[in-house]
Scaffold this active site. Structure first.
Site, PDB file in Angstrom:
ATOM      1  CB  VAL A  59       3.015  -3.265   4.063  1.00 11.86           C
ATOM      2  CG1 VAL A  59       3.824  -2.838   5.379  1.00 11.86           C
ATOM      3  CG2 VAL A  59       1.911  -4.311   4.551  1.00 11.86           C
ATOM      4  CB  CYS A  60       6.093  -0.555   0.799  1.00  8.72           C
ATOM      5  SG  CYS A  60       7.241  -1.902   1.133  1.00  8.72           S
ATOM      6  CG  ASP A  61       1.006   3.383  -0.503  1.00  3.19           C
ATOM      7  OD1 ASP A  61       0.875   3.857  -1.540  1.00  3.19           O
ATOM      8  OD2 ASP A  61       0.243   3.768   0.497  1.00  3.19           O
TER       9      ASP A  61
END
Length: 166
Positions: A59-61
């Site tokens: 999700v951060c990516d």
């Protein structure tokens, strides 16, 4: 404080919750070259601050790539992605991902940003997922503490706030 969970478990956030209308707190983080960066480095610009637990997770990516892509459509705006990842890891990730339109900044040294914006997770020494938009006069105009840290933020609302900020 914001009520946030991480993988369904309650977490404790350190620092003060930031609210719309507040003057944006100053902070000290590290750039990929280990130089110190402060809020004042972006003086006179709108700041979209994307906070992620770790740039090396799914999700951060996706969040960082999305804001990188959207950066071209934002005038007089700097996008900052802040995590507790080491600056070296952030630099490596940006090179591999082709991310060049935003600044990845590390809060690993002393949690200056995390405590100033109320996003430091006490139990994990990571930052919880959040998005802040700060106008060119350093007033906070948008805040989202994502209720479940592993979920995506509201990209459209954050981008709209950045487009409307002056």
């Amino acid at each position: 404080m914001a009520n946030v969970t991480f993988k369904g478990n309650s977490i404790h956030l350190l620092g003060q919750e930031v609210k719309v209308g507040d003057t944006a707190p100053d902070f000290t983080v590290l750039a990929n070259d280990l130089s110190e960066i402060h809020l004042s480095n972006y003086e006179g610009k709108v700041k979209l601050i994307s906070v992620v637990p770790s740039i090396d997770t799914g999700v951060c990516d996706q969040q960082t790539r999305r804001f990188n892509t959207e950066a071209a459509g934002l005038e007089n705006t700097s996008i900052l992605t802040i995590s507790n990842d080491l600056p070296f890891a952030q630099k490596r990730w940006c090179a591999a991902a082709g991310v060049e339109n935003l600044d990845t900044l590390s809060d690993h040294r002393d949690l200056s940003f995390g405590k100033a914006y109320g996003v430091a997770i006490e139990e994990l020494r990571l930052l919880t997922r959040a998005v802040f938009v700060v106008d060119s006069q350093n007033k906070v105009v948008y805040v989202e503490y994502v209720p479940e840290a592993t979920d995506h933020p509201d990209y459209e609302a954050a981008l709209e706030a950045a487009k409307n900020a002056h």
